[in-house]
Scaffold this active site. Structure first.
Site, PDB file in Angstrom:
ATOM      1  N   GLY A  14      38.243  79.305  22.159  1.00 13.16           N
ATOM      2  CA  GLY A  14      37.071  78.676  21.570  1.00 13.16           C
ATOM      3  C   GLY A  14      36.642  79.219  20.232  1.00 13.16           C
ATOM      4  N   SER A  15      37.530  79.825  19.473  1.00  7.87           N
ATOM      5  CA  SER A  15      37.089  80.356  18.171  1.00  7.87           C
ATOM      6  C   SER A  15      36.618  79.225  17.266  1.00  7.87           C
ATOM      7  CB  SER A  15      38.205  81.161  17.498  1.00  7.87           C
ATOM      8  OG  SER A  15      39.179  80.319  16.930  1.00  7.87           O
ATOM      9  N   LEU A  87      43.053  70.830  25.663  1.00  7.56           N
ATOM     10  CA  LEU A  87      44.476  70.589  25.942  1.00  7.56           C
ATOM     11  C   LEU A  87      44.742  69.435  26.899  1.00  7.56           C
ATOM     12  CD1 LEU A  87      45.789  74.251  26.074  1.00  7.56           C
ATOM     13  CD2 LEU A  87      45.757  72.638  24.166  1.00  7.56           C
ATOM     14  N   ILE A  90      42.926  62.606  26.300  1.00  7.77           N
ATOM     15  CA  ILE A  90      41.619  61.941  26.363  1.00  7.77           C
ATOM     16  C   ILE A  90      41.807  60.602  27.061  1.00  7.77           C
ATOM     17  CG2 ILE A  90      39.741  60.964  24.999  1.00  7.77           C
ATOM     18  CD1 ILE A  90      39.944  64.035  24.939  1.00  7.77           C
ATOM     19  N   ASN A 104      39.722  65.470  16.277  1.00  8.70           N
ATOM     20  CA  ASN A 104      40.582  66.552  16.765  1.00  8.70           C
ATOM     21  C   ASN A 104      41.154  67.340  15.598  1.00  8.70           C
ATOM     22  OD1 ASN A 104      42.112  68.026  18.749  1.00  8.70           O
ATOM     23  ND2 ASN A 104      43.934  66.930  18.042  1.00  8.70           N
ATOM     24  N   HIS A 106      44.498  69.742  14.623  1.00  7.99           N
ATOM     25  CA  HIS A 106      45.841  70.117  15.095  1.00  7.99           C
ATOM     26  C   HIS A 106      46.416  71.130  14.106  1.00  7.99           C
ATOM     27  CE1 HIS A 106      49.655  69.652  17.169  1.00  7.99           C
ATOM     28  NE2 HIS A 106      50.219  69.646  15.978  1.00  7.99           N
ATOM     29  N   GLU A 176      41.406  76.499   9.662  1.00 10.38           N
ATOM     30  CA  GLU A 176      40.609  75.789  10.677  1.00 10.38           C
ATOM     31  C   GLU A 176      39.142  76.150  10.554  1.00 10.38           C
ATOM     32  OE1 GLU A 176      42.556  77.066  14.246  1.00 10.38           O
ATOM     33  OE2 GLU A 176      44.022  75.452  14.108  1.00 10.38           O
TER      34      GLU A 176
HETATM   35  C1  GRF Z   1      43.643  75.729  17.303  1.00 12.15           C
HETATM   36  O1  GRF Z   1      44.896  76.134  16.790  1.00 12.15           O
HETATM   37  C2  GRF Z   1      43.481  74.248  17.081  1.00 12.15           C
HETATM   38  O2  GRF Z   1      44.155  73.760  15.942  1.00 12.15           O
HETATM   39  C3  GRF Z   1      44.128  73.667  18.306  1.00 12.15           C
HETATM   40  O3  GRF Z   1      43.873  74.582  19.362  1.00 12.15           O
HETATM   41  C4  GRF Z   1      43.595  75.864  18.816  1.00 12.15           C
HETATM   42  C5  GRF Z   1      42.229  76.253  19.286  1.00 12.15           C
HETATM   43  O4  GRF Z   1      42.021  77.581  19.011  1.00 12.15           O
HETATM   44  N1  GRF Z   1      43.577  72.387  18.599  1.00 12.15           N
HETATM   45  P1  GRF Z   1      40.584  78.203  19.449  1.00 12.15           P
HETATM   46  O5  GRF Z   1      40.506  78.141  20.968  1.00 12.15           O
HETATM   47  O6  GRF Z   1      39.528  77.357  18.806  1.00 12.15           O
HETATM   48  O7  GRF Z   1      40.626  79.601  18.899  1.00 12.15           O
END
Ligand code: GRF
Length: 190
Positions: A14-15, A87, A90, A104, A106, A176
């Site tokens: 969940g970062s 993961l 949907i 989303n 990716h 991200e």
């Molecule tokens: C990230 O790499 C994002 O691109 C993908 O899943 C990962 C989530 O990382 N959808 P975190 O749990 O938010 O750290």
């Protein structure tokens, strides 16, 4: 324009979810209504709790029930659903209830290195194995296929032969955290 209500769906660390929560704290454009996970033991739930964000823990059967998910999000008056490391596929009923309003992120430059099973380290391994000289992130609207849908933004980073899964993951995670909240804010304000 009323403040939009966002639901964040996450399955793991969940970062990104935390980063989005921090970005939209006391923000005029959007409010984080809750964080939902398909895992009752997902670390993101404790982290959201610590930030006083409501959490919803469902199991894999519940999150596969599109009617249930759609009814819940509609009842909570959600405007956008943000997938941040979520993961599960949907359900079509949820997409139908929120057309163009599920976003989303990716960790590759789609359409490369996307699709079923391409998540987390699997993506970075594939990028490194392929000998690509760049990677990056893709933020897109969600449709019925994994990692398809209208691309809203892409940001790149270089990939060198010395890169490992860890060093590439670090570069991707920087992108991200730097860009996802901003793209969300621009998209929901448009
Ligand atoms: C990230 O790499 C994002 O691109 C993908 O899943 C990962 C989530 O990382 N959808 P975190 O749990 O938010 O750290």
């Amino acid at each position: 324009m009323h403040q939009k209500r966002l639901a964040i769906f996450a399955s793991g660390r969940g970062s990104n979810a935390l980063n989005i929560i921090d970005y939209f704290k006391d923000h005029p454009v959007a409010h984080i209504a809750f964080v939902l996970s398909n895992r009752t033991d997902a670390p993101v739930l404790d982290l959201a709790d610590a930030k006083n964000v409501p959490t919803v823990a469902m199991n894999n059967e519940e999150v596969a029930d599109g009617k249930l998910l759609a009814a819940y999000c509609l009842k909570e008056k959600i405007d956008y659903i943000i997938l941040a490391g979520y993961l599960r596929k949907i359900p079509v009923e949820l997409i139908a209830a929120f057309p163009g309003r599920i976003l989303n992120i990716h960790p590759s430059l789609l359409p490369k290195f996307g699709g079923k099973g391409m998540y987390g380290a699997h993506v970075h391994t594939a990028v490194l194995t392929s000998g690509e000289h760049e990677s990056g992130i893709t933020i897109h609207r969600v449709d019925e296929e994994f990692d398809r849908g209208e691309i809203l933004a892409q940001y790149r980073c270089d990939v060198s032969p010395e890169d490992t899964i860890e060093t590439l993951q670090e570069k991707i995670q920087y992108l991200e955290h730097r860009y996802f909240p901003e793209v969300i804010a621009k998209t929901i304000a448009s």
